[in-house]
Design an enzyme around this catalytic site. Sequence first.
Site, mmCIF file in Angstrom:
data_model
loop_
_atom_site.group_PDB
_atom_site.id
_atom_site.type_symbol
_atom_site.label_atom_id
_atom_site.label_comp_id
_atom_site.label_asym_id
_atom_site.label_seq_id
_atom_site.Cartn_x
_atom_site.Cartn_y
_atom_site.Cartn_z
ATOM 1 N N LYS A 146 1.113 -1.237 0.545
ATOM 2 C CA LYS A 146 0.287 0.030 0.063
ATOM 3 C C LYS A 146 0.999 1.707 0.297
ATOM 4 O O LYS A 146 1.918 0.916 0.780
ATOM 5 C CB LYS A 146 -0.937 -0.171 1.305
ATOM 6 N N TYR A 155 -4.696 3.990 6.904
ATOM 7 C CA TYR A 155 -4.964 2.707 7.270
ATOM 8 C C TYR A 155 -6.660 3.499 8.094
ATOM 9 O O TYR A 155 -7.601 2.710 8.299
ATOM 10 C CB TYR A 155 -3.916 3.201 8.312
HETATM 11 P P1 NAD Z 1 12.530 1.215 2.374
HETATM 12 O O1 NAD Z 1 13.117 2.526 2.157
HETATM 13 O O2 NAD Z 1 12.817 0.562 3.536
HETATM 14 O O3 NAD Z 1 13.298 0.549 1.350
HETATM 15 C C1 NAD Z 1 12.354 0.451 0.068
HETATM 16 C C2 NAD Z 1 12.970 -0.367 -0.869
HETATM 17 O O4 NAD Z 1 12.970 -0.584 -2.303
HETATM 18 C C3 NAD Z 1 14.930 -0.318 -1.073
HETATM 19 O O5 NAD Z 1 15.276 -1.735 -0.549
HETATM 20 C C4 NAD Z 1 14.759 0.319 -1.605
HETATM 21 O O6 NAD Z 1 16.808 -0.046 -2.236
HETATM 22 C C5 NAD Z 1 15.077 -0.117 -2.620
HETATM 23 N N1 NAD Z 1 14.214 0.993 -4.304
HETATM 24 C C6 NAD Z 1 14.515 0.070 -5.276
HETATM 25 N N2 NAD Z 1 13.985 0.944 -6.371
HETATM 26 C C7 NAD Z 1 14.476 2.235 -5.247
HETATM 27 C C8 NAD Z 1 14.433 3.836 -5.967
HETATM 28 N N3 NAD Z 1 14.283 3.990 -7.274
HETATM 29 N N4 NAD Z 1 14.464 4.400 -4.654
HETATM 30 C C9 NAD Z 1 14.750 4.363 -3.250
HETATM 31 N N5 NAD Z 1 14.086 3.302 -3.140
HETATM 32 C C10 NAD Z 1 14.657 1.686 -3.937
HETATM 33 O O7 NAD Z 1 10.928 1.575 3.084
HETATM 34 P P2 NAD Z 1 9.823 0.526 3.174
HETATM 35 O O8 NAD Z 1 9.455 0.409 4.375
HETATM 36 O O9 NAD Z 1 10.143 -1.415 3.275
HETATM 37 O O10 NAD Z 1 8.604 0.265 1.936
HETATM 38 C C11 NAD Z 1 8.437 -0.199 0.966
HETATM 39 C C12 NAD Z 1 7.046 -0.136 0.577
HETATM 40 O O11 NAD Z 1 6.246 -0.833 1.587
HETATM 41 C C13 NAD Z 1 6.731 1.301 1.115
HETATM 42 O O12 NAD Z 1 5.561 1.095 -0.889
HETATM 43 C C14 NAD Z 1 4.781 1.406 1.726
HETATM 44 O O13 NAD Z 1 4.172 1.986 1.830
HETATM 45 C C15 NAD Z 1 4.851 0.265 1.843
HETATM 46 N N6 NAD Z 1 5.596 -0.208 3.766
HETATM 47 C C16 NAD Z 1 4.114 -1.146 4.168
HETATM 48 C C17 NAD Z 1 3.686 -1.756 5.332
HETATM 49 C C18 NAD Z 1 2.746 -2.043 6.028
HETATM 50 O O14 NAD Z 1 2.672 -2.496 7.206
HETATM 51 N N7 NAD Z 1 1.956 -2.701 4.790
HETATM 52 C C19 NAD Z 1 4.726 -1.203 5.861
HETATM 53 C C20 NAD Z 1 5.894 -0.386 5.926
HETATM 54 C C21 NAD Z 1 6.291 -0.131 4.861
#
Ligand code: NAD
Length: 372
Positions: free
Chosen positions: A138, A223
């Site tokens: 999401k 949420y």
């Molecule tokens: P994060 O920054 O920790 O991880 C993102 C990942 O994407 C990294 O490994 C990064 O290297 C990679 N990536 C690939 N291409 C990229 C680019 N062009 N720029 C930046 N990073 C790039 O973020 P996260 O917290 O893991 O969030 C990722 C997704 O998950 C988001 O869409 C967020 O909304 C979602 N999320 C959902 C929940 C949930 O509870 N459902 C919780 C946290 C995050």
Amino acid sequence: MKSRRHFLQTIAAPLAVLPFLSKKDLEEITDNRSKRYDGPILRVAIMGLGSYGTRVADAMQSCTKAKLVGVISGTPSKITNWQAKYNIPEKNCYNYENFDNIKNNPDIDAVYIITPNSLHKPYAIRVAKAGKHVISEKPMALNAREGEEMVAACKKANVKLLVGYRMHFEPKTLEVIRMRKDGEFGKILFFQGLSGFRIGDPTQWRLNKQLAGGGSMMDIGIYSVNGARYMVGEEPVWVTAQETKTDPVKFKEGVDQTIQFQLGFPSGAVASCLSTYDMNGLDKFYLNGEKGFAEMQPSTGYGPIMGRTHKGELTQPHKTHQTVQMDEMSDIILTGKQPIVPIDGEEAVKDLKIMDAIFEACRTGKKITLEL
Ligand code: NAD
């Protein structure tokens, strides 16, 4: 080294020859035997090996119906680490340039996209074209139009499109939904959703309009948007919203700091919600009906979720959200199971339409009519 739990789960000897085990141990063995699973397993590659991707990967180690078998990442060192940590074969490792080749890999059924928000759509479309089921985090896309494109692409490719709405499988949440469906709250009158946290590092992608598509609303306010729908049990027909920005340096144009929004439902029920990147630990749902109420705090964090209704505490046991979600997604994709609250692309488009309307209401100051 294998744990005692692992031993108890896999032991094959008849119970009668295990007099050295306690009654509790024997009960655990019996319980695990009755839970043994011989059905299909969803084989998943995770794309985006960041903080949430790691949480999902760890949680998947306890899944019975889903298995982490592959990775897609732009960082070779992360791939090597994940291969070692999760036992992932080289042939199931891809980067963002070559992952279309996944179409020739019969050992992967689905790709779980856990990248920054703006990449969900383009990558989902490529995954669908490769003939693999798509699971997107999401918000599924940056707006409803993009979301509809994803739904159409997955339909055309004949693959499923699911979204990581982990709360749709959370036991206390499902109990409140059951009570509402059974009329235990009476006619629903009001929902309040408070979703927020204080965001740190100003350079992170969550504060970059290009990558995040917005600010708090896309990330955490969603949420309350989604929760308002599954708690009230209706689709909203109008939206009003107001944005507050006190730090335009950190929260640039198009990146919302705090938004309050109100939703109206066909029955006359109303919702009042807050989405923010500026207040600590805001995670509360409150539902009020003519005969009772439900109150959950925390309501959407990783858990345990806590809550009570007019009938008393909610006592359903906590289960790791992502483990349950992935096992359920396996059933939904492989056996056609219908979840109690939908998690498909069409469901996500409804949230995106509401968020589009919230942004429009903030811009124009007008009450926006919704047709979901
Ligand atoms: P994060 O920054 O920790 O991880 C993102 C990942 O994407 C990294 O490994 C990064 O290297 C990679 N990536 C690939 N291409 C990229 C680019 N062009 N720029 C930046 N990073 C790039 O973020 P996260 O917290 O893991 O969030 C990722 C997704 O998950 C988001 O869409 C967020 O909304 C979602 N999320 C959902 C929940 C949930 O509870 N459902 C919780 C946290 C995050």
